[in-house]
Design an enzyme around this catalytic site. Structure first.
Site, PDB file in Angstrom:
ATOM      1  CG  HIS A 113      -1.953  -1.102   1.201  1.00 55.99           C
ATOM      2  ND1 HIS A 113      -3.142  -1.037   0.506  1.00 55.99           N
ATOM      3  CD2 HIS A 113      -1.919  -2.318   1.790  1.00 55.99           C
ATOM      4  CE1 HIS A 113      -3.813  -2.167   0.675  1.00 55.99           C
ATOM      5  NE2 HIS A 113      -3.084  -2.963   1.437  1.00 55.99           N
ATOM      6  CG  HIS A 140      -3.409  -1.191  14.193  1.00 54.59           C
ATOM      7  ND1 HIS A 140      -3.372  -2.491  13.741  1.00 54.59           N
ATOM      8  CD2 HIS A 140      -3.259  -1.274  15.546  1.00 54.59           C
ATOM      9  CE1 HIS A 140      -3.217  -3.310  14.763  1.00 54.59           C
ATOM     10  NE2 HIS A 140      -3.153  -2.603  15.870  1.00 54.59           N
ATOM     11  CE1 TYR A 173      -2.664  -2.493   8.021  1.00 55.94           C
ATOM     12  CE2 TYR A 173      -2.244  -4.832   8.330  1.00 55.94           C
ATOM     13  CZ  TYR A 173      -2.668  -3.791   7.530  1.00 55.94           C
ATOM     14  OH  TYR A 173      -3.087  -4.029   6.249  1.00 55.94           O
ATOM     15  CG  ASN A 189      -7.718  -4.563   0.432  1.00 57.45           C
ATOM     16  OD1 ASN A 189      -6.958  -3.620   0.627  1.00 57.45           O
ATOM     17  ND2 ASN A 189      -7.391  -5.811   0.736  1.00 57.45           N
TER      18      ASN A 189
END
Length: 678
Positions: A75, A339, A362, A148
């Site tokens: 990302h 996160h 994360y 996503n």
């Protein structure tokens, strides 16, 4: 004179001692421990939570999280904007979450769109999954919905995430290709890990080449919990539905736009927000009662599976509006630390093994990438007060007073104090955990093809054609014939026609394997069943010297009123005169723009059009026509359309009355593509 290449180069010799060949060697940890299972994290029961004591999992993920500096490992190519969220009505029955109670409350949000595979320099129109990560700055702390634009994922257990990303990233020997899946290592991973079967259909669909960030869906991917004030828990999946509808580019357009404007998506988002065309999404939820956890043919904790909307309807509960661009991309978009472990009371986790790993990874990534005190950066700070005994670390902004930084204490009257759940403190939902500590995949996770077949059954003929072409393109870039054959064989488990068509394009015959027997379809999965609006769509208006100014002005005013965005295009930049001598601003020249940047064309032309203008206009029209886009023409421009033989074709609108033309052309623009030109 240059010296010939010397195999005894001192630097080469120096590096030899550091070279390692892993081929044919046993798999070990970095401490040399031989690994018996690298496919499953250690869990309490085969459907239980991942255990922190899993040192092999922690080593693998922690090392992976530190593999890139300073950009994100995945990302990396991202763009963000600020906005607000409002719930439509109180969700008190489902959750205690404060931001989901009061319809008058405007909760600030920051949304970061991204691409998974490419680096920060990748083209924005590459075929790739798009990240859709929203930070809610609620009055009870930050809630991050990190997902996503596809509702499922490649893998079931997060211990395999480094392997997936290693496979999809540029191949390490030559670092080729950038931001693409069309290479050997990715498809080797897919065919060797067939839980990815359904996800590959999604990424081969047009959803991975979106028309705009403003026209993609967002999904939380994982199964979460909603918990109400009575302590009742329900399973939930989160969805974002774009009010502009779900729309895509064609593959040929996506490739060309990558060369014409590699910043296409961020430019589109920035310009529309600056113009006041604020993109909007509705937040939808799918809810399953705890007692219904096992009633489906799929496991609701399996991240490679979706919950079909026909079985579990999506209920829209609120709306997000992006209404402000960032002031500084680095300070905000790059430093924002998202996160999935950032939750607020009323929302909790499940034993989804992919989610469980992300809860570790994360935080670990953000501490490494942004710094120990990343939560103190302006973009990450909660809007509610923060008090705790955490101290020091690099780049600390907060200056804490006093002697005490521990509990229990008497010097500060045992403050900061804890808050019981009855007073608003976070209390973890007491879900039952049982089972032996094992590394195993639950049997309910083992069906990899049923939902892939459901997706395929749900596609329109056009979408199926594009998916076949996409697989054929991707595998055409794969050098290994063995991997090509394995993928065609895998597709045969999904659908024989799909496998045969892809195989024909590669001169391969699919193996005789059992095909999924799923016959159901889900209309919600087809992009053809979306909302169609003209709002903010770009019309390239082709004009030449001496064009009919009064008629053009009348038409353009109507198109603008209907929500379209005309862009004046001519031979050169600057100004151009109409038939009355009035000057018009040219927004783009044939040299500086391309037909792939527009959703449709309006050919104005003139009485004595310049031959060069006609040649360039002809090229624009042919390409737009071949991309199935609407094309309109004034009476003076119609002659050129007649020469091209497209007058009367679907989506080609000619002008004999400004009012009628504007209405019909707007309707054609809203439709966007005229697939019956195939």
């Amino acid at each position: 004179m240059n010296e010939p290449f010397n195999n005894e180069n001192k630097k080469t010799e120096q590096l030899k001692s550091f070279i390692r060949d892993n081929t044919g060697k046993p798999l070990t940890s970095n401490e040399g421990i031989k690994i018996s299972d690298d496919e499953n994290s250690l869990k309490a029961g085969d459907r239980g939570p991942t255990l922190l004591e899993d040192f092999l999992f922690r080593e693998k993920l922690a090392h992976f999280d530190r593999e890139r500096i300073p950009e994100r490992v995945v990302h990396a190519r991202g763009y963000g904007a600020h906005g607000i969220f409002q719930v439509y009505e109180s969700q008190e029955e489902l959750t205690m979450a404060h931001f989901l109670q009061d319809p008058s409350l405007k909760t600030p949000v920051f949304l970061r769109f991204s691409q998974v595979a490419g680096s920060r320099g990748a083209n924005e129109t590459d075929r790739d999954v798009r990240g859709f990560a929203t930070k809610f700055y609620t009055e009870e702390g930050n809630f991050d919905l990190v997902g996503n634009n596809i509702p499922i994922f490649f893998i079931q257990d997060s211990i395999k995430f480094p392997d997936l990303i290693h496979a999809v990233k540029p191949e390490p020997d030559n670092e080729i290709p950038q931001g693409q899946t069309a290479h050997d290592t990715f498809w080797d991973f897919v065919t060797s890990n067939q839980e990815s079967a359904a996800m590959t259909l999604w990424i081969m669909s047009d959803r991975t080449i979106p028309r705009s960030f403003r026209m993609i869906e967002g999904f939380g991917v994982h199964t979460f919990r909603l918990v109400n004030k009575h302590g009742k828990s329900r399973f939930v999946k989160f969805h974002w539905k774009p009010l502009l509808g779900l729309h895509s580019l064609l593959w040929d357009e996506a490739q060309k736009i990558g060369g014409v404007d590699p910043d296409f998506h961020r430019r589109d988002l920035w310009e529309n927000i600056e113009a006041g065309n604020y993109p909007e999404w509705e937040l939808g939820i799918q809810v399953i009662e705890e007692e219904d956890e096992y009633k489906f043919t799929f496991d609701i904790l399996d991240a490679t599976k979706l919950w079909p909307e026909e079985l579990v309807p999506v209920r829209k509960i609120g709306k997000m509006t992006l209404n402000r661009n960032v002031d500084n991309v680095f300070a905000e978009t790059e430093q924002v630390a998202l996160h999935p472990g950032n939750i607020v009371r009323g929302i909790d986790f499940t034993n989804d093994p992919l989610l469980q790993g992300r809860l570790f990874s994360y935080t670990d990534t953000q501490i490494y990438r942004v710094g120990t005190n990343f939560q103190q950066l302006p973009i990450n700070r909660p809007v509610c007060p923060v008090h705790n005994n955490q101290r020091d670390g690099n780049a600390r902004y907060v200056i804490d007073q006093g002697k005490v930084a521990y509990r229990n204490n008497s010097l500060a009257n045992n403050t900061p104090y804890t808050v019981p759940g009855t007073k608003g403190g976070f209390v973890t939902y007491p879900s039952l955990v049982h089972g032996y500590k094992v590394r195993a995949t639950a049997p309910s996770f083992e069906d990899h093809f049923s939902q892939a077949k459901l997706f395929w059954n749900s596609m329109s003929p056009v979408e199926k054609h594009h998916i076949i072409d996409a697989y054929s393109f991707e595998l055409g870039k794969v050098n290994s014939i063995e991997i090509r054959q394995k993928l065609v064989n895998m597709l045969a488990h999904i659908d024989r026609v799909l496998a045969t068509r892809v195989g024909e394009n590669l001169t391969l015959q699919p193996a005789e394997v059992p095909e999924s027997t799923v016959t159901e379809s889900s209309p919600a999965l087809s992009m053809m069943n979306t909302r169609y609006l003209p709002n903010t769509l770009k019309v390239g208006v082709l004009v030449d010297e001496g064009f009919a100014g009064e008629e053009t002005r009348e038409v353009l005013e109507m198109l603008i009123k209907n929500g379209l965005k005309p862009v004046i295009i001519s031979v050169r930049n600057g100004m151009i005169r109409d038939d009355k001598g009035d000057q018009w601003v040219v927004n783009a020249s044939f040299l500086t723009t391309s037909p792939v940047l527009y959703d449709g064309l309006y050919l104005v032309g003139s009485e004595n059009a310049d031959p060069y203008f006609n040649n360039r206009a002809r090229a624009f029209i042919v390409e737009s026509y071949n991309h199935f886009k609407p094309i309109g023409s004034s009476p003076l421009g119609e002659k050129l359309l007649q020469e091209l033989g497209i007058v009367g074709k679907p989506g080609v609108v000619t002008n004999h009355s400004a009012n009628v033309f504007s209405k019909v052309f707007t309707e054609a623009m809203a439709k966007q593509r005229f697939w019956d030109r195939y």
